[in-house]
Design an enzyme around this catalytic site. Sequence first.
Site, PDB file in Angstrom:
ATOM      1  N   SER A   1      12.461  -6.242 -49.803  1.00  0.00           N
ATOM      2  CA  SER A   1      13.862  -6.233 -49.403  1.00  0.00           C
ATOM      3  C   SER A   1      14.265  -4.843 -48.935  1.00  0.00           C
ATOM      4  O   SER A   1      13.726  -3.825 -49.404  1.00  0.00           O
ATOM      5  CB  SER A   1      14.702  -6.621 -50.620  1.00  0.00           C
ATOM      6  OG  SER A   1      16.052  -6.329 -50.407  1.00  0.00           O
TER       7      SER A   1
ATOM      8  N   TYR B   1      17.221  -6.033 -60.084  1.00  0.00           N
ATOM      9  CA  TYR B   1      16.582  -6.858 -59.038  1.00  0.00           C
ATOM     10  C   TYR B   1      15.882  -5.954 -58.021  1.00  0.00           C
ATOM     11  O   TYR B   1      14.714  -6.150 -57.671  1.00  0.00           O
ATOM     12  CB  TYR B   1      17.627  -7.747 -58.341  1.00  0.00           C
ATOM     13  CG  TYR B   1      17.142  -8.291 -57.025  1.00  0.00           C
ATOM     14  CD1 TYR B   1      16.196  -9.310 -56.990  1.00  0.00           C
ATOM     15  CD2 TYR B   1      17.593  -7.767 -55.807  1.00  0.00           C
ATOM     16  CE1 TYR B   1      15.714  -9.794 -55.775  1.00  0.00           C
ATOM     17  CE2 TYR B   1      17.116  -8.247 -54.595  1.00  0.00           C
ATOM     18  CZ  TYR B   1      16.179  -9.258 -54.586  1.00  0.00           C
ATOM     19  OH  TYR B   1      15.701  -9.720 -53.394  1.00  0.00           O
TER      20      TYR B   1
ATOM     21  N   LYS C   1      11.633  -5.308 -56.896  1.00  0.00           N
ATOM     22  CA  LYS C   1      11.026  -5.294 -55.553  1.00  0.00           C
ATOM     23  C   LYS C   1      10.286  -3.977 -55.331  1.00  0.00           C
ATOM     24  O   LYS C   1       9.152  -3.945 -54.839  1.00  0.00           O
ATOM     25  CB  LYS C   1      12.091  -5.477 -54.471  1.00  0.00           C
ATOM     26  CG  LYS C   1      12.764  -6.835 -54.481  1.00  0.00           C
ATOM     27  CD  LYS C   1      11.780  -7.935 -54.130  1.00  0.00           C
ATOM     28  CE  LYS C   1      12.367  -9.320 -54.257  1.00  0.00           C
ATOM     29  NZ  LYS C   1      11.362 -10.382 -54.230  1.00  0.00           N
TER      30      LYS C   1
END
Length: 337
Positions: free
Chosen positions: A125, A150, A154
């Site tokens: 991302s 989150y 990643k």
Amino acid sequence: MNILVTGGAGFIGSHTLIELYKAGHTAVVVDNLSNSNPVALQRVAEIIGVTEIPFYRVDIRDREGLERIFAEHKLDACIHFAGLKAVGESVEKPWEYYENNIGGTLTLVDVMRGHGCKNIIFSSSATVYGDPAEIPITEQCPKGQCTNPYGWTKSMLEQVLMDIQKADPQWNVVLLRYFNPVGAHPSGRIGENPNGIPNNLMPYITQVAVGKRQELGVFGNDYPTPDGTGVRDYIHVVDLAAAHVCALQAIGRKCGMGIYNIGTGKGYSVLDMVKAFVKVNGVEVPYSIKPRRAGDIATCYCNPSKAKAELGWEARYGIDDMVRDSWHWQRQNPEGY
Ligand code: NAD
Ligand code: UFG
């Protein structure tokens, strides 16, 4: 190639299945359905004209479940979408996010190598850039401080996969850093189906337009951007799906390690998106200006030229296609699947 698609019942996974079959690949889907509906897979099968897509309701943290899938199928590569993705929820439940996203990926990769399958495309991302050091963002831009667990999953998983590839060059690892996926398949049969109140801009807009929510809150109009609202690189999910097919070709050429920004290279503000939606679809989207949302940055768009040069991929859909297809899906499926 025969591809293991983790998270294949989800938003991006379901669209990618269509592009895979169109390109002559086949797929086996593994998904625990924690954030998706199996109807999506039926609709994908209808669109591509097959009776069904092999599907296992298995959690990627379940080693035995994964072993069974590899025992039953010869798999050439994995496209790894499975993961939890709600930014706000990750702040409330960090352990759950680290355990699911990192624990799940470690188990998946271990089972893959045990079966000699050493090709993976990972859903990363733009969030790994944090507050980006340069705009437009190139892959040379240093990774930054993520503002939530989150994002850290990643960023950490990128490092895990890079280290694994470095230690064992038989691996081909492609990290695709998605910018802001929106839109839906032009058929209107599959699309984004968030649970509860949407966190993201486009599903919020479509739910206001369809009458499920009263008005859009625009989070801040005092950013240093042309109209004061946040600027993002929105990308049509069908374009994003196609990038995975190009990444598979790179894996076929034994690319080793590859990192790519997947966006259009164009930045649009929140109000640009609202205006385009209203103009193209002829519906009203009432909105009001609210305070800034914690953790948001002003501007985030990429330079996607590396993906064009090395993968032969570039976005083909524009903002009008994105808002049209998002609305087409929502209007035909006001309650989702
Ligand atoms: P999604 O929630 O629609 O799809 C993810 C799928 O993974 C869901 O079907 C869910 O049920 C499944 N899943 C989650 N944990 C699992 C587990 N432990 N075992 C098996 N299945 C599991 O999300 P999406 O928008 O399609 O995103 C796909 C990937 O792309 C995710 O990894 C996400 O973090 C990443 N990504 C998404 C965006 C975005 O804005 N949508 C942006 C950047 C990156
Ligand atoms: N926004 C609003 N109102 C809303 C929702 C969003 O004004 O109701 C604004 C945001 O403030 C931001 C823009 O719309 O300026 C886009 O917000 P999104 O929540 O749709 O997307 P983000 O850029 O914040 O986050 C997305 C993904 C993350 C990912 C990040 C970077 O949701 O998973 O892109 O890739 F980490």
